[in-house]
Design an enzyme around this catalytic site. Structure first.
Site, PDB file in Angstrom:
ATOM      1  N   HIS A 126      16.792   5.775  -2.325  1.00 22.77           N
ATOM      2  CA  HIS A 126      15.687   4.963  -2.613  1.00 22.77           C
ATOM      3  C   HIS A 126      16.233   3.658  -1.910  1.00 22.77           C
ATOM      4  O   HIS A 126      14.799   3.103  -1.227  1.00 22.77           O
ATOM      5  CB  HIS A 126      15.014   4.740  -4.465  1.00 22.77           C
ATOM      6  CG  HIS A 126      13.629   4.035  -4.323  1.00 22.77           C
ATOM      7  ND1 HIS A 126      12.386   4.704  -4.387  1.00 22.77           N
ATOM      8  CD2 HIS A 126      13.331   2.941  -4.766  1.00 22.77           C
ATOM      9  CE1 HIS A 126      12.079   4.369  -4.473  1.00 22.77           C
ATOM     10  NE2 HIS A 126      11.942   2.973  -4.999  1.00 22.77           N
ATOM     11  N   TYR A 128       3.069  -4.144  -2.237  1.00 23.70           N
ATOM     12  CA  TYR A 128       3.296  -3.358  -2.970  1.00 23.70           C
ATOM     13  C   TYR A 128       2.313  -3.302  -4.597  1.00 23.70           C
ATOM     14  O   TYR A 128       2.214  -2.481  -5.266  1.00 23.70           O
ATOM     15  CB  TYR A 128       5.223  -4.330  -3.369  1.00 23.70           C
ATOM     16  CG  TYR A 128       5.853  -3.504  -4.343  1.00 23.70           C
ATOM     17  CD1 TYR A 128       6.046  -2.487  -4.430  1.00 23.70           C
ATOM     18  CD2 TYR A 128       5.821  -3.936  -5.905  1.00 23.70           C
ATOM     19  CE1 TYR A 128       7.639  -1.846  -5.047  1.00 23.70           C
ATOM     20  CE2 TYR A 128       6.412  -2.989  -7.229  1.00 23.70           C
ATOM     21  CZ  TYR A 128       7.141  -2.345  -6.678  1.00 23.70           C
ATOM     22  OH  TYR A 128       8.074  -1.377  -7.941  1.00 23.70           O
ATOM     23  N   ASP A 165      17.007  10.933  -2.948  1.00 23.38           N
ATOM     24  CA  ASP A 165      16.089   9.298  -3.763  1.00 23.38           C
ATOM     25  C   ASP A 165      15.896  10.088  -5.169  1.00 23.38           C
ATOM     26  O   ASP A 165      15.653  10.378  -5.670  1.00 23.38           O
ATOM     27  CB  ASP A 165      14.734   9.202  -2.768  1.00 23.38           C
ATOM     28  CG  ASP A 165      14.594   7.958  -3.581  1.00 23.38           C
ATOM     29  OD1 ASP A 165      14.535   7.534  -4.559  1.00 23.38           O
ATOM     30  OD2 ASP A 165      13.815   7.770  -3.077  1.00 23.38           O
TER      31      ASP A 165
END
Length: 761
Positions: free
Chosen positions: A730, A523, A691
């Protein structure tokens, strides 16, 4: 812990204080290639056979060229930014016409889907929370699309369905996005999200008879719900009406949020506007009613990083009919502040002001100058103080992050003296509930091999240890977590910074040198710590391919406080990519895997990570999964909530930031490979049509450009695929059926593109 709502790119543990074009149909059959029977158990060495793919041609608008800060930018796929144009829809349909058959029309897809479905099918529970005379907790029997909120009068009493989102949409795409109970527990205000969008609709349910009031509050996004102590209403944030649709498929910027007060049982039209900042359209407002009920505390910020603090006096029992007199306490964006509790005008705050690893301070609103602040729990020189909550009148429950492992402790509120420690294994506290007026708390623990253990502890009985209330176990035949090892290693990045990484694999003899397939997830942004947690996709990868999981805790995250975050944001963003690439080199050097067997995966900011790394070092990876990624770094701030990410990425409107973004923007750094060593890894790009966090336009433009590069390279044989899911956002609130399907697509893609020699289906 309400500030987590605004961490739009982050995924924090759930903390509940009061309990984040071309018609190609003719080519599809040729692309599939011959069917290959899958072995029932481990097979001999297998080299993937990928048929040649004919990509649909996306129109290149060569006239779309502009000068930005003396840079000549050609944005030939800008037309893909319009989600409603027929041309964009044709592009999406053409892409799915390639990716869906590639993934689904194989014998393996069905076998993988069946195995994943069985793996997912086990009971799952959330932390109980006490509200009034009832306890509430989430329960999923296994394969329910959405977890059901249950109600109990006692912890061992009958369970009653309080709210079942599964009955709200036949396909399971309506999710319970948030909930907050009134002080006396009589009402629950809750927000529903449809088709994965960040937009929610707020309704109010009665605890006694489980029925709803008639009103529905709309135009709500990035808001919490904060009840007044008289239980008559609550504060919430909403956006003004805008032209066009607001269902999550739009790209319009979210601006001019305002704070309103809603009275139970009345129409939204009668709500009172209590606070706004019209001169700052990007500011968002979260609110907390203080524990005493006399103060409304506002957390105000245009970003995902720092916030300002304002407050207004409340008069308990008096109706709110006009704007409140809002006064600043902290009016500079230079640190994080989060309300914990208060005694009179003295507010206990969790902050990193003057403390990169965070501390707990008291700010007296009657005398708020920083010189008058007092520290209750000082900053630790190594451990990061992630959150604190007040329970049992005068106790603080505090969670620390120590080398990417959670430590849970209790402190005396007034003195800051430690009073106890809760024993935890290597893992994560991913849920907690408690109130200042109650002595009991509940907390949930998970790890790479443990789905969840829920504990109960009563501060009124200090001699007793925490008791296990529930423990969930995986439903995978033959799986035993004792057969696997969890190892934490530290490796050096390009600039010699030591980076921690967890490696999970089936246990082997110490002297065995046996490189295995490896799935590495990353991430690296927005102060989010990638903590140990169980991944069904990861378990499936290990069990099916005898694979290895790797989780490097790269800079940009919050694993080591503000300095670790700063080390991977703005002009330091390249450190994030260097850290991830160094992790890949470590794994191959130490023979955990080989380049041909190494797959990388990331979502959201992690999708950016994957996109940047396959551009910079395509030679390191065998396959890549980029989910809902930020790929156009020169225009990210122009869509939905993208402007809030500028604290991590920088403002493209500023020349220095633009130059830095241009260096790594995935869309703008695609190579046309010149030789086999520069071939892109097999790449699967995933997004959802609703999203509105990271608009699908990022993935569409990146896929079009990457496929165009592949089309002109005789060496690019690895597939570049785009998969666009419908009624998907998302990630939050995604129904179980859709999660299993997406995981099946990912595992099938890795099955077809990695060099695998052991397959257990």
């Amino acid at each position: 812990m309400r500030k987590f709502i605004v961490r739009f790119m982050r995924k924090k543990p759930r903390l509940e204080k009061n309990i984040v074009q071309k018609n190609i149909s003719a080519e599809v059959n040729n692309m599939l290639g011959p069917k290959v029977d899958h072995p029932s158990d481990f097979s001999t060495a297998r080299v993937p056979e990928i048929p040649q793919i004919v990509y649909p041609e996306a129109r290149r608008d060569v006239m779309m060229e502009e000068m930005v800060h003396d840079y000549r930018i050609r944005d030939v796929y800008r037309w893909l930014e319009d989600p409603d144009s027929p041309e964009t829809q044709r592009f999406i349909n053409a892409q799915n016409a390639i990716s869906k058959p590639f993934l689904e029309k194989t014998q393996d897809w069905g076998a993988i889907h069946g195995k994943l479905t069985k793996l997912w099918d086990y009971p799952k529970y959330g932390c109980p929370a006490r509200h009034g005379k009832f306890y509430y907790f989430f329960k999923n029997t296994g394969l329910q699309n959405q977890s059901v909120l249950m109600q109990q009068e006692t912890l061992d009493g009958p369970e009653v369905e309080f709210l079942d989102p599964n009955i709200l949409a036949a396909d399971g795409t309506t999710a319970l996005a948030q909930k907050t109970f009134s002080e006396n527990g009589a009402y629950m205000a809750y927000g529903l999200s449809e088709q994965g969008s960040d937009w929610i609709k707020i309704r109010i349910r009665k605890a006694a008879d489980r029925t709803d009031f008639p009103e529905i509050l709309e135009k709500v996004k990035f808001s919490n719900i904060s009840w007044t102590k008289d239980n008559k209403g609550f504060f919430y944030g909403r956006y003004p009406n805008q032209q066009g649709k607001t269902d999550g498929s739009e790209t319009k910027q979210n601006e001019f949020q305002k704070l309103y007060y809603h009275r139970v049982g009345q129409s939204q039209e009668d709500d009172t506007l209590v606070a706004e900042f019209p001169e700052n359209p990007s500011w968002r407002i979260l609110s907390d009613v203080s524990d005493c009920g006399k103060y409304l505390i506002l957390s105000v910020s245009p970003t995902t990083r720092d916030n300002m603090v304002y407050y207004a006096n409340l008069e308990p029992g008096k109706d709110i009919t006009d704007k409140l007199d809002v006064k600043p306490i902290v009016d500079k964006l230079e640190a994080d502040y989060e309300y914990i509790t208060n005694e009179g005008s003295k507010m206990y705050m969790h902050t990193n002001k003057g403390a990169p690893n965070y501390r707990v301070v008291v700010i007296d609103f009657a005398s708020p100058a920083e010189d008058n602040w007092t520290t209750v729990i000082p900053e630790h020189n190594k451990d990061v103080l992630e959150w604190a909550m007040c329970v049992h009148q005068n106790k603080l429950v505090v969670c620390y992050n120590r080398d990417v492992k959670h430590i849970l402790q209790s402190y005396e509120l007034h003195t800051g003296k430690i009073t106890g420690q809760f024993g935890l294994d290597i893992g994560t506290v991913n849920g907690v509930s408690g109130k200042r007026k109650y002595s009991e708390i509940f907390y949930s623990f998970s790890s790479f091999l443990t789905p969840g253990i829920i504990y109960r502890y009563d501060f009124a009985k200090p001699a007793e240890k925490p008791k296990i209330l529930r423990e969930t176990l995986l439903n995978l035949e033959g799986f035993n977590r004792d057969d696997y090892s969890v190892e934490q290693v530290f490796y050096e990045s390009k600039d010699e910074t030591r980076i921690p990484m967890f490696i999970i694999r089936r246990k082997r003899a110490e002297d065995t040198v046996d490189p295995r397939p490896c799935l590495m997830y990353g991430y690296g942004g927005f102060n989010y710590s990638l903590m140990p947690s169980l991944s069904n996709t990861g378990i499936m990868f290990m069990d099916t391919f005898d694979g290895v999981l790797a989780y490097p805790n790269i800079r940009g995250g919050g694993e080591y406080g503000t300095e670790w975050h700063n080390g991977g944001r703005l002009l330091n963003k390249q450190n994030v990519f260097d850290d991830f690439q160094a992790a890949a080199e470590y794994l191959t050097k130490h023979k955990y895997t080989t380049k041909e067997r190494l797959a990388i995966q990331g979502a959201s900011n992690g999708g950016l990570l994957v996109g940047a790394c396959i551009n910079q070092r395509p030679d390191l990876f065998g396959a890549a999964i980029a989910q809902v990624g930020v790929m156009d770094m020169l225009r990210f701030n122009k869509f939905t909530i993208g402007h809030a990410w500028q604290t991590d990425y920088g403002n493209p409107g500023e020349r220095q930031a633009f130059a830095n973004l241009y260096k790594y923007s995935p869309l703008h750094n695609i190579q046309i490979p010149l030789n086999p060593n520069q071939e892109y890894p097999s790449t699967l790009i995933i997004t959802g049509d609703h999203d509105d966090r990271v608009s699908p336009l990022h993935s569409l433009k990146f896929a079009a450009a990457l496929q165009e590069a592949a089309r002109h390279s005789e060496y690019q044989l690895n597939p570049i695929l785009l998969r666009v899911y419908t009624k998907a956002g998302h990630g939050a609130g995604k129904p179980t059926k859709m999660r299993i399907k997406e995981a099946t697509d990912i595992i099938t893609f890795l099955r077809k593109t990695l060099e695998l020699d052991r397959i257990n289906l």
